[in-house]
Design a protein around this motif. Structure first.
Motif, PDB file in Angstrom:
ATOM      1  N   TYR A 186      33.886  31.426  43.952  1.00  0.00           N
ATOM      2  CA  TYR A 186      34.766  32.262  44.774  1.00  0.00           C
ATOM      3  C   TYR A 186      35.858  32.831  43.883  1.00  0.00           C
ATOM      4  CZ  TYR A 186      32.776  30.565  49.153  1.00  0.00           C
ATOM      5  OH  TYR A 186      31.933  30.298  50.199  1.00  0.00           O
ATOM      6  N   TYR A 187      36.127  34.102  44.068  1.00  0.00           N
ATOM      7  CA  TYR A 187      37.161  34.800  43.317  1.00  0.00           C
ATOM      8  C   TYR A 187      38.219  35.242  44.321  1.00  0.00           C
ATOM      9  CZ  TYR A 187      33.701  34.641  39.652  1.00  0.00           C
ATOM     10  OH  TYR A 187      32.798  34.198  38.727  1.00  0.00           O
ATOM     11  N   PHE A 188      39.437  34.717  44.156  1.00  0.00           N
ATOM     12  CA  PHE A 188      40.508  34.974  45.109  1.00  0.00           C
ATOM     13  C   PHE A 188      41.457  36.048  44.584  1.00  0.00           C
ATOM     14  CE2 PHE A 188      39.138  30.623  45.939  1.00  0.00           C
ATOM     15  CZ  PHE A 188      38.920  30.680  47.307  1.00  0.00           C
ATOM     16  N   PRO A 189      41.911  36.948  45.465  1.00  0.00           N
ATOM     17  CA  PRO A 189      42.872  37.964  45.050  1.00  0.00           C
ATOM     18  C   PRO A 189      44.172  37.317  44.571  1.00  0.00           C
ATOM     19  CG  PRO A 189      41.994  38.469  47.236  1.00  0.00           C
ATOM     20  CD  PRO A 189      41.542  37.085  46.879  1.00  0.00           C
ATOM     21  N   PHE A 202      40.396  45.164  41.937  1.00  0.00           N
ATOM     22  CA  PHE A 202      40.502  43.796  42.439  1.00  0.00           C
ATOM     23  C   PHE A 202      41.049  42.916  41.329  1.00  0.00           C
ATOM     24  CE2 PHE A 202      37.713  39.870  43.561  1.00  0.00           C
ATOM     25  CZ  PHE A 202      38.784  39.213  44.135  1.00  0.00           C
ATOM     26  N   MET A 203      42.265  42.432  41.503  1.00  0.00           N
ATOM     27  CA  MET A 203      42.876  41.507  40.549  1.00  0.00           C
ATOM     28  C   MET A 203      42.616  40.102  41.062  1.00  0.00           C
ATOM     29  SD  MET A 203      46.446  43.321  39.719  1.00  0.00           S
ATOM     30  CE  MET A 203      46.479  44.455  38.357  1.00  0.00           C
ATOM     31  N   SER A 204      41.761  39.369  40.363  1.00  0.00           N
ATOM     32  CA  SER A 204      41.353  38.059  40.873  1.00  0.00           C
ATOM     33  C   SER A 204      41.634  36.938  39.890  1.00  0.00           C
ATOM     34  CB  SER A 204      39.865  38.067  41.218  1.00  0.00           C
ATOM     35  OG  SER A 204      39.070  37.776  40.106  1.00  0.00           O
ATOM     36  N   LEU A 205      41.710  35.743  40.476  1.00  0.00           N
ATOM     37  CA  LEU A 205      41.763  34.531  39.683  1.00  0.00           C
ATOM     38  C   LEU A 205      40.364  34.245  39.167  1.00  0.00           C
ATOM     39  CD1 LEU A 205      43.818  32.406  42.210  1.00  0.00           C
ATOM     40  CD2 LEU A 205      44.677  33.603  40.203  1.00  0.00           C
ATOM     41  N   LYS A 243      48.118  35.739  33.135  1.00  0.00           N
ATOM     42  CA  LYS A 243      47.852  36.730  32.082  1.00  0.00           C
ATOM     43  C   LYS A 243      46.565  37.482  32.406  1.00  0.00           C
ATOM     44  CE  LYS A 243      47.091  37.236  27.178  1.00  0.00           C
ATOM     45  NZ  LYS A 243      46.879  36.605  25.896  1.00  0.00           N
ATOM     46  N   LEU A 244      46.603  38.791  32.318  1.00  0.00           N
ATOM     47  CA  LEU A 244      45.422  39.637  32.495  1.00  0.00           C
ATOM     48  C   LEU A 244      44.548  39.489  31.252  1.00  0.00           C
ATOM     49  CD1 LEU A 244      44.063  41.840  34.236  1.00  0.00           C
ATOM     50  CD2 LEU A 244      45.405  43.513  32.990  1.00  0.00           C
ATOM     51  N   THR A 245      43.285  39.037  31.456  1.00  0.00           N
ATOM     52  CA  THR A 245      42.432  38.741  30.300  1.00  0.00           C
ATOM     53  C   THR A 245      41.151  39.562  30.234  1.00  0.00           C
ATOM     54  OG1 THR A 245      41.348  36.942  31.500  1.00  0.00           O
ATOM     55  CG2 THR A 245      43.252  36.354  30.135  1.00  0.00           C
ATOM     56  N   GLU A 246      40.683  40.086  31.372  1.00  0.00           N
ATOM     57  CA  GLU A 246      39.366  40.721  31.387  1.00  0.00           C
ATOM     58  C   GLU A 246      39.335  41.851  32.418  1.00  0.00           C
ATOM     59  OE1 GLU A 246      35.005  38.776  31.441  1.00  0.00           O
ATOM     60  OE2 GLU A 246      36.128  38.407  33.278  1.00  0.00           O
ATOM     61  N   GLU A 247      38.592  42.900  32.099  1.00  0.00           N
ATOM     62  CA  GLU A 247      38.321  43.988  33.036  1.00  0.00           C
ATOM     63  C   GLU A 247      36.811  44.178  33.094  1.00  0.00           C
ATOM     64  OE1 GLU A 247      41.056  47.504  32.888  1.00  0.00           O
ATOM     65  OE2 GLU A 247      41.746  46.499  31.052  1.00  0.00           O
ATOM     66  N   ILE A 248      36.272  44.132  34.321  1.00  0.00           N
ATOM     67  CA  ILE A 248      34.828  44.285  34.487  1.00  0.00           C
ATOM     68  C   ILE A 248      34.521  45.565  35.246  1.00  0.00           C
ATOM     69  CG2 ILE A 248      34.389  41.810  34.294  1.00  0.00           C
ATOM     70  CD1 ILE A 248      34.098  41.700  37.342  1.00  0.00           C
ATOM     71  N   PHE A 249      33.283  46.031  35.102  1.00  0.00           N
ATOM     72  CA  PHE A 249      32.865  47.338  35.626  1.00  0.00           C
ATOM     73  C   PHE A 249      33.804  48.419  35.074  1.00  0.00           C
ATOM     74  CE2 PHE A 249      30.679  44.460  38.360  1.00  0.00           C
ATOM     75  CZ  PHE A 249      29.549  45.121  38.795  1.00  0.00           C
ATOM     76  N   TYR A 250      34.136  48.248  33.803  1.00  0.00           N
ATOM     77  CA  TYR A 250      35.101  49.139  33.149  1.00  0.00           C
ATOM     78  C   TYR A 250      34.629  50.591  33.165  1.00  0.00           C
ATOM     79  CZ  TYR A 250      38.807  50.508  29.996  1.00  0.00           C
ATOM     80  OH  TYR A 250      39.918  51.105  29.455  1.00  0.00           O
ATOM     81  N   ASP A 251      33.326  50.788  33.180  1.00  0.00           N
ATOM     82  CA  ASP A 251      32.788  52.147  33.202  1.00  0.00           C
ATOM     83  C   ASP A 251      32.994  52.834  34.561  1.00  0.00           C
ATOM     84  OD1 ASP A 251      30.995  50.091  34.005  1.00  0.00           O
ATOM     85  OD2 ASP A 251      29.277  51.418  33.815  1.00  0.00           O
ATOM     86  N   GLN A 252      33.460  52.096  35.582  1.00  0.00           N
ATOM     87  CA  GLN A 252      33.745  52.687  36.893  1.00  0.00           C
ATOM     88  C   GLN A 252      35.250  52.811  37.152  1.00  0.00           C
ATOM     89  OE1 GLN A 252      31.482  50.807  40.080  1.00  0.00           O
ATOM     90  NE2 GLN A 252      29.727  50.564  38.741  1.00  0.00           N
ATOM     91  N   LYS A 253      36.054  52.502  36.155  1.00  0.00           N
ATOM     92  CA  LYS A 253      37.507  52.559  36.276  1.00  0.00           C
ATOM     93  C   LYS A 253      37.974  54.004  36.433  1.00  0.00           C
ATOM     94  CE  LYS A 253      40.286  52.474  32.649  1.00  0.00           C
ATOM     95  NZ  LYS A 253      41.131  53.629  32.858  1.00  0.00           N
ATOM     96  N   PRO A 254      38.773  54.287  37.465  1.00  0.00           N
ATOM     97  CA  PRO A 254      39.338  55.629  37.575  1.00  0.00           C
ATOM     98  C   PRO A 254      40.236  55.932  36.368  1.00  0.00           C
ATOM     99  CG  PRO A 254      39.567  54.470  39.648  1.00  0.00           C
ATOM    100  CD  PRO A 254      39.108  53.459  38.625  1.00  0.00           C
ATOM    101  N   ALA A 255      40.278  57.159  35.968  1.00  0.00           N
ATOM    102  CA  ALA A 255      41.030  57.557  34.775  1.00  0.00           C
ATOM    103  C   ALA A 255      42.522  57.266  34.882  1.00  0.00           C
ATOM    104  CB  ALA A 255      40.805  59.042  34.498  1.00  0.00           C
ATOM    105  N   PHE A 256      43.063  57.155  36.091  1.00  0.00           N
ATOM    106  CA  PHE A 256      44.512  56.955  36.230  1.00  0.00           C
ATOM    107  C   PHE A 256      44.947  55.491  36.205  1.00  0.00           C
ATOM    108  CE2 PHE A 256      42.687  57.516  40.461  1.00  0.00           C
ATOM    109  CZ  PHE A 256      43.156  56.421  41.160  1.00  0.00           C
ATOM    110  N   THR A 276      41.359  38.502  36.181  1.00  0.00           N
ATOM    111  CA  THR A 276      40.321  39.482  35.868  1.00  0.00           C
ATOM    112  C   THR A 276      40.500  40.663  36.807  1.00  0.00           C
ATOM    113  OG1 THR A 276      38.719  37.834  35.136  1.00  0.00           O
ATOM    114  CG2 THR A 276      37.824  39.919  35.905  1.00  0.00           C
ATOM    115  N   VAL A 277      40.314  41.854  36.297  1.00  0.00           N
ATOM    116  CA  VAL A 277      40.369  43.060  37.124  1.00  0.00           C
ATOM    117  C   VAL A 277      38.955  43.605  37.243  1.00  0.00           C
ATOM    118  CG1 VAL A 277      41.222  45.421  37.297  1.00  0.00           C
ATOM    119  CG2 VAL A 277      42.711  43.643  36.413  1.00  0.00           C
ATOM    120  N   CYS A 278      38.521  43.837  38.494  1.00  0.00           N
ATOM    121  CA  CYS A 278      37.219  44.464  38.722  1.00  0.00           C
ATOM    122  C   CYS A 278      37.448  45.900  39.168  1.00  0.00           C
ATOM    123  CB  CYS A 278      36.416  43.709  39.775  1.00  0.00           C
ATOM    124  SG  CYS A 278      34.781  44.460  40.034  1.00  0.00           S
ATOM    125  N   HIS A 279      36.793  46.830  38.475  1.00  0.00           N
ATOM    126  CA  HIS A 279      36.932  48.254  38.778  1.00  0.00           C
ATOM    127  C   HIS A 279      35.724  48.818  39.527  1.00  0.00           C
ATOM    128  CE1 HIS A 279      40.464  48.692  36.233  1.00  0.00           C
ATOM    129  NE2 HIS A 279      39.829  48.055  35.256  1.00  0.00           N
TER     130      HIS A 279
END
Length: 139
Positions: free
Chosen positions: A89-92, A39-42, A103-116, A24-27
């Protein structure tokens, strides 16, 4: 899949006997500051499902009312995000070398993701509101 990882200096070791190979990626802005980027976490892991050696080397920081973050006192490596709402617990992902099949499956706080930031994988994308609603409804 069993994972073994450690911080940069090797003072803190994490062992997770069994975990899904999903990332999961947290933005959120806090993760961007803490990790220097997304944050790329398990997936979340309950305390009884992993072991940490070197606990005396862990510095904990309450980053919000619902979470604390851990880092190594010696080298500063980011070690975990601990959700107090569900005690997971979410580990990097970067702590572990054996994630070749992850496999990357989810992105959270997507509305705070930088445009790049752009990922080619098709993922579930949750805004801050969607994620917090899901977190506090499911726990």
């Amino acid at each position: 899949m069993k994972l073994e990882g450690q911080c940069l200096c090797g003072k803190v070791h994490v062992t997770i006997p069994k975990i899904a190979e999903e990332i999961t990626v947290c933005h959120c802005h806090m993760c961007q500051k803490f990790f220097g980027g997304p944050f790329m976490s398990l997936a979340g892991v309950l305390p009884e499902k992993f072991t940490i050696s070197g606990e005396e080397q862990i510095q904990r920081f309450m980053s919000s009312e619902w979470a604390e973050r851990g880092s190594c006192k010696k080298c500063g490596s980011s070690l975990f995000y601990h959700s107090l709402a569900d005690n997971e617990y979410y580990f990097p992902a970067g702590l572990f070398d054996e994630l070749d099949q992850a496999k990357l499956t989810e992105e959270i706080f997507y509305d705070q993701k930088p445009a790049f930031f752009h990922y080619k994988e098709a993922t579930e994308k949750l805004t801050e509101e969607d994620f917090l609603q899901k977190l506090f409804t499911d726990s």
